[in-house]
Scaffold this motif. Structure first.
Motif, PDB file in Angstrom:
ATOM      1  N   SER A 102       5.049   7.367  -3.861  1.00 23.64           N
ATOM      2  CA  SER A 102       4.976   6.207  -2.976  1.00 23.64           C
ATOM      3  C   SER A 102       5.528   6.554  -1.597  1.00 23.64           C
ATOM      4  N   GLN A 104       6.299   4.269   0.594  1.00 27.62           N
ATOM      5  CA  GLN A 104       7.062   3.130   1.100  1.00 27.62           C
ATOM      6  C   GLN A 104       8.365   2.931   0.322  1.00 27.62           C
ATOM      7  N   THR A 271       8.857  -1.779   6.495  1.00 23.52           N
ATOM      8  CA  THR A 271       8.690  -0.492   5.829  1.00 23.52           C
ATOM      9  C   THR A 271       9.926  -0.111   5.025  1.00 23.52           C
ATOM     10  N   GLN A 274      10.042  -3.744   1.208  1.00 26.58           N
ATOM     11  CA  GLN A 274       9.272  -4.767   0.515  1.00 26.58           C
ATOM     12  C   GLN A 274       9.536  -4.750  -0.991  1.00 26.58           C
ATOM     13  N   ASN A 279       4.488  -4.177  -2.585  1.00 23.44           N
ATOM     14  CA  ASN A 279       4.275  -3.014  -1.741  1.00 23.44           C
ATOM     15  C   ASN A 279       3.258  -2.042  -2.335  1.00 23.44           C
ATOM     16  N   THR A 284       0.543  -3.762   2.715  1.00 23.28           N
ATOM     17  CA  THR A 284       1.508  -2.927   3.411  1.00 23.28           C
ATOM     18  C   THR A 284       2.323  -3.800   4.363  1.00 23.28           C
ATOM     19  N   GLN A 286       2.369  -3.653   7.370  1.00 21.46           N
ATOM     20  CA  GLN A 286       1.527  -3.931   8.523  1.00 21.46           C
ATOM     21  C   GLN A 286       0.393  -4.902   8.204  1.00 21.46           C
ATOM     22  N   ALA A 290      -2.819  -2.613   0.269  1.00 21.98           N
ATOM     23  CA  ALA A 290      -1.998  -1.529  -0.264  1.00 21.98           C
ATOM     24  C   ALA A 290      -2.718  -0.719  -1.323  1.00 21.98           C
TER      25      ALA A 290
END
Length: 513
Positions: A102, A104, A271, A274, A279, A284, A286, A290
């Motif tokens: 991942s 994130q 970032t 989450q 996430n 995402t 943004q 995802a």
């Protein structure tokens, strides 16, 4: 040798911020250079809880595919070995150690996290912080349960004693389970007389129960029951009776309706911060999609929809761009679609429906009230616990509707239970244990994919689960276990060699009979 130490014992977790991004859990003024003395139970606890919950929620998409929950979307070609079951030592090796892929949320492997948990427990015991110590024992029982359920025999008794056992032996899976029950006994004893004030910062560090010892005792009892249920086909009556007597004597009971064990260290829509499930499978930070890979599996979608079960609308999302009015569209696991097939990710249902992915700041479930009530229902049906098994079964189903946030949940659950079909008619069921487990399967879609794989192996439910349609399957069935990671064969060859040749098609976990 240095590489081996890092891969098996993960000393690296003491050389960097454990588990998460620096800004999430700063455990030192300089997170890149912490000292042994600066790492306290108070600083380790939130990270280990977050990583445990995140792993359980996001690291078992492969089990969701095998169990008929999820399938590959039309935007992707075949995924091997996921779809042909040809499992090797490279497949899912990060279940053992190392960070997940991942980008994130950095969720370390089970041994990485268990190393931190063991450090927390050891430091807590040395300083008389018995609450942290009890939590360490409880969380250790969860992590090692997962490892046994994936691999059977694994390093346990020598796993973290690096000075004396740099090459740890493998302990028998059944013996590990017995030891985990003993650890939970010790945890329960500590929690029964814990002095909360003697555990600095526990109300804040405990991002799950905010330092409430009664809730932890309920989790201990529920985890005890889960270990017994997993062994249901092999455990002795004497062991069951002894463990149930301890649960009864504790007096705290189990996690009940509305008592899901969930963590929240302060999840935020940015970032690295989450909610892990959101996430991984929803959006995402943004606002982009995802996950375009995982989509609804036609098997579970059809089984729910054709039996008047509205929960599919909460497990899965409506297609963003439906074709021919197909708001909920899934795929067959392992099917190779022609390039001309019009259905792509955007035309199908994602796996983060409104009942699972509510917001990027939502708490991350670790042990749901739904699963707890189904465990109790099966235990009552087996005669392990007192009570009315039919009433317990129906309560578990109702809790599923409530937990998902189904509109008018009580009425919807009652309407569902009033049907006369094989999935809900308790009185007509001939094998009521498997009947209860089947409804448990229908209630854990995307919530605990791994538990569905456990139940499939121990009870063979659902009995009509389709195998992958991938033409390279070559007669293989759903794997019974994973293969030890390649690092073990490279750096701990003598000890892993004692386990013999592992064949995921025939080698089983000790409770799989």
């Amino acid at each position: 040798m240095k590489k081996y130490i890092y891969s098996v014992f993960t000393l690296v977790v003491l050389l960097a911020t454990p588990g998460c991004k620096d800004e999430f859990f700063d455990i030192n003024e300089n997170p890149n250079n912490p000292t042994e003395g600066s790492i306290s139970p108070q600083l380790l606890l939130p990270t280990t809880l977050h990583v445990t919950a995140g792993r359980m929620a996001t690291e078992y998409d492969w089990a969701a595919h095998w169990m008929g929950y999820w399938a590959r979307s039309g935007s992707y070609g075949p995924s091997l070995p996921l779809e042909n079951y040809n499992i090797t030592a490279e497949y899912q090796r990060t279940q053992w150690t190392n960070a997940s892929t991942s980008d994130q949320i950095n969720l370390t492997g089970w041994y990485n996290n268990l190393f931190d948990i063991n450090q927390m427990e050891t430091k807590a015991a040395a300083s008389g912080q018995t609450f942290y110590q009890a939590i360490g024992k409880t969380m250790k029982s969860i992590g090692f349960m997962y490892l046994v359920d994936e691999y059977n025999n694994v390093p346990y008794s020598e796993a973290f004693n690096i000075n004396e056992h740099i090459l740890p032996k493998y302990d028998n899976g059944a013996d590990i389970y017995a030891s985990l029950l003993a650890e939970l006994d010790a945890a329960a004893t500590l929690l029964a007389s814990v002095d909360v004030a003697a555990n600095p910062g526990i109300e804040t560090a405990d991002i799950m129960f905010q330092g409430d010892p009664v809730k932890w005792r309920k989790l201990v009892n529920t985890q005890r029951l889960k270990l017994l249920i997993h062994q249901s086909q092999v455990v002795s009556e004497a062991t069951v009776a002894a463990e149930i007597a301890k649960i009864t004597a504790d007096g705290s009971g189990f996690l009940m309706s509305g008592e899901t064990a969930a963590v929240n260290p302060g999840y935020a829509p940015s970032t690295g911060r989450q909610n892990p499930f959101w996430n991984a499978y929803k959006l995402t930070p943004q606002g982009g999609v995802a996950d375009n890979f995982n989509r609804a599996n036609n098997y579970i979608l059809d089984k729910l929809a054709s039996n008047g079960d509205v929960r599919y609308e909460y497990y899965f999302s409506e297609a963003p761009t439906p074709i021919q009015g197909n708001l909920y569209y899934g795929y067959n696991f392992g099917e190779i679609l022609p390039s001309s097939d019009p259905y792509k990710a955007v035309n199908s249902s994602d796996v983060a429906g409104p009942g699972l992915a509510k917001s990027p700041t939502q708490s991350q479930w670790l042990f749901t009230s739904v699963e707890s009530l189904f465990l109790q229902a099966e235990a009552i049906q087996r005669g392990w616990l007192p009570g009315d098994p039919k009433a317990a079964f129906e309560s578990a189903v109702r809790e599923s509707f409530t937990w998902l946030g189904v509109t008018d949940a009580a009425a919807s659950a009652d309407a569902y239970l009033a049907q006369e079909n094989d999935l809900v008619d308790y009185d007509a069921a001939t094998d009521k244990v498997r009947f209860i487990a089947t409804q448990k399967y229908l209630s854990l879609v995307g919530i605990n994919n791994f538990e569905a794989w456990v139940d499939y192996r121990r009870l063979g439910i659902p009995s009509d689960l389709p195998l992958s349609l991938n033409p390279g399957r070559a007669g293989r069935g759903i794997p019974k276990r994973l293969v030890y990671p390649q690092d073990e064969y490279s750096y701990n060859a003598a000890n892993v060699g004692t386990q013999g040749t592992i064949d995921p098609q025939t080698s089983t976990v000790f409770w799989d009979k």
